[in-house]
Design a protein around this motif. Structure first.
Motif, PDB file in Angstrom:
ATOM      1  N   ALA A 348       0.828  -1.204   0.000  1.00 47.79           N
ATOM      2  CA  ALA A 348       0.000   0.000   0.000  1.00 47.79           C
ATOM      3  C   ALA A 348       0.862   1.253   0.000  1.00 47.79           C
ATOM      4  O   ALA A 348       0.585   2.222  -0.720  1.00 47.79           O
ATOM      5  N   TYR A 349       1.933   1.254   0.800  1.00 48.81           N
ATOM      6  CA  TYR A 349       2.829   2.412   0.840  1.00 48.81           C
ATOM      7  C   TYR A 349       3.548   2.591  -0.497  1.00 48.81           C
ATOM      8  O   TYR A 349       3.737   3.712  -0.978  1.00 48.81           O
ATOM      9  N   GLU A 350       3.963   1.489  -1.080  1.00 51.35           N
ATOM     10  CA  GLU A 350       4.666   1.552  -2.361  1.00 51.35           C
ATOM     11  C   GLU A 350       3.773   2.132  -3.449  1.00 51.35           C
ATOM     12  O   GLU A 350       4.199   2.980  -4.241  1.00 51.35           O
ATOM     13  N   LEU A 351       2.514   1.705  -3.476  1.00 49.68           N
ATOM     14  CA  LEU A 351       1.590   2.196  -4.483  1.00 49.68           C
ATOM     15  C   LEU A 351       1.263   3.674  -4.268  1.00 49.68           C
ATOM     16  O   LEU A 351       1.096   4.429  -5.231  1.00 49.68           O
ATOM     17  N   MET A 352       1.180   4.088  -3.008  1.00 46.08           N
ATOM     18  CA  MET A 352       0.969   5.514  -2.733  1.00 46.08           C
ATOM     19  C   MET A 352       2.132   6.334  -3.260  1.00 46.08           C
ATOM     20  O   MET A 352       1.947   7.393  -3.876  1.00 46.08           O
ATOM     21  N   THR A 353       3.349   5.846  -3.018  1.00 47.55           N
ATOM     22  CA  THR A 353       4.533   6.545  -3.498  1.00 47.55           C
ATOM     23  C   THR A 353       4.516   6.680  -5.010  1.00 47.55           C
ATOM     24  O   THR A 353       4.903   7.712  -5.575  1.00 47.55           O
ATOM     25  N   MET A 354       4.047   5.647  -5.692  1.00 46.53           N
ATOM     26  CA  MET A 354       4.054   5.636  -7.152  1.00 46.53           C
ATOM     27  C   MET A 354       2.858   6.354  -7.759  1.00 46.53           C
ATOM     28  O   MET A 354       2.804   6.555  -8.971  1.00 46.53           O
ATOM     29  N   GLY A 355       1.884   6.705  -6.935  1.00 42.25           N
ATOM     30  CA  GLY A 355       0.724   7.415  -7.459  1.00 42.25           C
ATOM     31  C   GLY A 355      -0.231   6.538  -8.232  1.00 42.25           C
ATOM     32  O   GLY A 355      -0.885   6.992  -9.174  1.00 42.25           O
ATOM     33  N   ILE A 356      -0.337   5.265  -7.830  1.00 41.68           N
ATOM     34  CA  ILE A 356      -1.218   4.312  -8.511  1.00 41.68           C
ATOM     35  C   ILE A 356      -2.472   4.088  -7.677  1.00 41.68           C
ATOM     36  O   ILE A 356      -2.394   3.870  -6.473  1.00 41.68           O
ATOM     37  N   HIS A 357      -3.625   4.145  -8.325  1.00 40.98           N
ATOM     38  CA  HIS A 357      -4.898   3.931  -7.631  1.00 40.98           C
ATOM     39  C   HIS A 357      -4.917   2.541  -6.995  1.00 40.98           C
ATOM     40  O   HIS A 357      -4.478   1.553  -7.595  1.00 40.98           O
ATOM     41  N   ILE A 358      -5.442   2.458  -5.768  1.00 41.16           N
ATOM     42  CA  ILE A 358      -5.486   1.201  -5.026  1.00 41.16           C
ATOM     43  C   ILE A 358      -6.918   0.693  -4.923  1.00 41.16           C
ATOM     44  O   ILE A 358      -7.821   1.426  -4.507  1.00 41.16           O
TER      45      ILE A 358
END
Length: 434
Positions: A348-358
Motif C-alpha cells: 500500500a505504501y509503495e503504491l501511494m509513493t508511485m501514485g497508482i490507484h489502489i
C-alpha cells in the motif's frame, strides 16, 4: 553503540523483510552505530543440492564474516533447504533459529570479545523471537522484537491457513491431526514469553502498538518497556512515473496484483469478483505477479473457471514498470482474519509513493489509512460482490481512478522524518535502560 540483529531474511534476497532491514540498517549506520547481523545465506528462492548446501552452510553455519551493502557486518548462520510447504518452512525456520543459538560472534575472525549493547530480533520467522530472547540473555544484553505482523495472534487462525492453497499433501494432513496443534501451542507460549521479557517492541502499525500497550504485562524488575511504530515505508526498489491513462479503452479495467500470493491473501476472492463482473456484462482483466503458498492453487482455479487473468512468478523490481503502466488500479488484498485488522500491507505504501490507484480489500488501520489519504477505494474482505461492484463503478466512471499526491507526500514524510527518529529513539532507549 554495538547492535546485534538476528534475522532469517537478509540481502541479497529481495523481499519485504530484506528491504525493510536494508533501510533500517542504513539509518543505524548513519547514526554512528555498529551493526552485526546473524542470518542464513540467501536460500529461499534457490534450489540447492544437499552437497552445495553442506558446503555453503550446513546446519551450524560458518565462523566467517562478510560486509553487507549498507555498512553492516554479516555472520552467516546455518539453515536447511526449504520447499513451499508449511511443514518444510517451519522445519527450516527452526533449524535457522537453532543455528543462531549456537553462533558465537566472539569466535569469528575480527569479532573477538564481541558484546552488543542491544539485540534486535525480526519476526517473522517466529522462532527468531525465542532465539533473540535466549541469545540476549546469554550475552546479558537487553533486546527488542521487531514484530512485522500481529503475531502471535495470527496463530489462532491456523485452522484456516491452508484453505486457499488447494489440496493438501498427505504429510500436511497427518501433521494437522495433532502435531500442528501442539507445535502452535508451544510456539504461542514461547513467543509470548519472549515478548513479555522484551525491553522494546517495534510494530508496523499504530493499531498493533496500541493493542500491545493495552494487553502486555508489565516488564519485570520495574523497568519500562518501550514501543514504537516503524512503518514499512522503505524506498521503492525502482523509481516510477505514473503514465497518463485517461485515453484508454473505456470498456474494461486492468487490475494488477504484485505481491505475496499466500495464505493471508486468499486471492480467490478477487477471481470470484472478476467472474461476477463478467456475469454482469463487465470486463475485468486480472494480472497476478508473485509467489507464495497459494500460487499453484490460484493458477489452477484461473484455468478451470476460464477467468480472464494472467499469473506469473515474481519478477525483478525493474521489470514491474511495464505492469504498472498496464494497470488501471492495483489490488491490495487480505482475508478477514481478525488480527489482520492491525496489519498494513507494505505494498500500500509503495503504491501511494508511485501514485497508482489502489483497490483495497482490507479492514482496520489499513482501510482507514487508504481512505483518509484518498489513495483509492476500499471494500471489506471476503465479499466478492462488493469488490465486483467497485470495479464496475470504476469502469463506468474512470475519473474515480484519479488520486492526488496526498498519499505520496504522507509516505515520504514518514520515510524521511518520522520513522528514522522513532526507530533510533527506541533502540537507544532500550540500550540505555539495559
Amino acid at each position: 553503540m554495538k547492535i546485534l540483529v538476528l534475522s532469517q531474511y537478509w540481502a541479497p534476497e529481495n523481499g519485504v523483510p530484506q528491504r525493510r532491514w536494508a533501510w533500517l540498517t542504513k539509518i543505524l549506520v548513519r547514526a554512528g552505530h555498529e551493526v552485526l547481523v546473524v542470518t542464513p545465506p540467501p536460500h529461499y528462492m534457490r534450489n540447492l543440492t544437499l552437497k552445495d548446501w553442506w558446503k555453503e552452510s550446513g546446519l551450524l553455519g560458518k565462523e566467517q564474516v562478510e560486509q553487507g551493502d549498507n555498512g553492516e557486518t554479516i555472520l552467516r548462520s546455518g539453515f536447511f533447504p526449504a520447499g513451499r510447504s508449511l511443514t518444510s518452512r517451519i522445519f527450516n525456520q527452526a533449524i535457522v533459529a537453532g543455528s543462531m543459538l549456537v553462533a558465537r560472534p566472539s569466535k569469528a575472525r575480527g569479532l573477538k570479545g564481541y558484546r552488543p549493547d542491544v539485540v534486535i530480533g525480526t519476526v517473522p520467522a517466529l522462532p527468531t523471537s525465542v532465539a533473540t530472547w535466549v541469545v540476549a540473555k546469554r550475552l546479558r544484553a537487553p533486546y527488542i522484537l521487531d514484530l512485522r505482523d500481529a503475531w502471535p495472534e495470527l496463530l489462532h487462525n491456523s485452522h484456516d491457513w491452508n484453505s486457499g492453497t488447494g489440496k493438501r499433501s498427505l504429510r500436511e494432513k497427518v501433521f494437522s491431526k495433532g502435531p500442528l496443534q501442539l507445535l502452535i501451542r508451544v510456539t504461542d507460549r514461547s513467543m509470548c514469553q519472549a515478548l513479555n521479557n522484551a525491553g522494546g517492541i517495534i510494530t508496523t502499525s499504530a493499531e498493533l502498538q496500541t493493542h500491545l500497550e493495552r494487553t502486555m504485562p508489565v516488564l519485570k524488575g520495574g523497568k519500562q518497556r518501550f514501543y514504537a511504530t516503524v512503518r514499512n515505508v522503505f524506498p521503492p526498489k525502482a523509481p516510477y512515473v505514473p503514465q497518463e491513462k485517461s485515453n484508454r479503452d473505456q470498456g474494461h479495467l486492468n487490475v494488477l496484483y504484485a505481491g505475496t500470493i499466500g495464505r493471508a491473501q486468499k486471492l480467490d476472492n478477487a477471481l470470484k469478483a472478476a467472474q461476477i463482473a463478467r456475469d454482469w456484462g463487465f470486463d475485468v482483466r486480472l494480472r497476478f505477479l508473485g509467489d507464495g503458498a497459494s500460487f499453484l492453487a490460484l493458477r489452477k482455479e484461473i484455468v478451470e473457471k476460464n477467468i480472464d487473468a494472467q499469473i506469473e512468478h515474481r519478477v525483478p523490481a525493474d521489470d514491474l514498470i511495464p505492469h504498472y503502466d498496464w494497470a488501471d488500479t492495483a489490488l491490495v488484498h487480505l482475508t478477514n482474519w481478525e488480527p489482520l485488522n492491525r496489519t498494513i500491507p507494505s505494498k500500500a505504501y509503495e503504491l501511494m509513493t508511485m501514485g497508482i490507484h489502489i483497490s483495497a480489500v482490507v479492514s482496520g488501520e489499513a482501510a482507514e489509512l487508504i481512505e483518509t489519504l484518498h489513495a483509492g477505494h476500499v471494500v471489506e474482505p471476503e465479499n466478492p460482490e462488493s469488490l465486483a461492484e467497485l470495479w464496475i463503478d470504476l469502469i463506468k466512471d474512470r475519473s474515480k481512478l484519479a488520486i492526488t499526491d496526498e498519499g505520496a507526500n504522507w509516505v515520504e514524510h514518514q520515510r524521511n522524518e518520522v520513522v528514522p527518529v522513532q526507530f533510533l529513539e527506541i533502540v537507544e532507549a532500550v540500550a540505555k535502560q539495559g
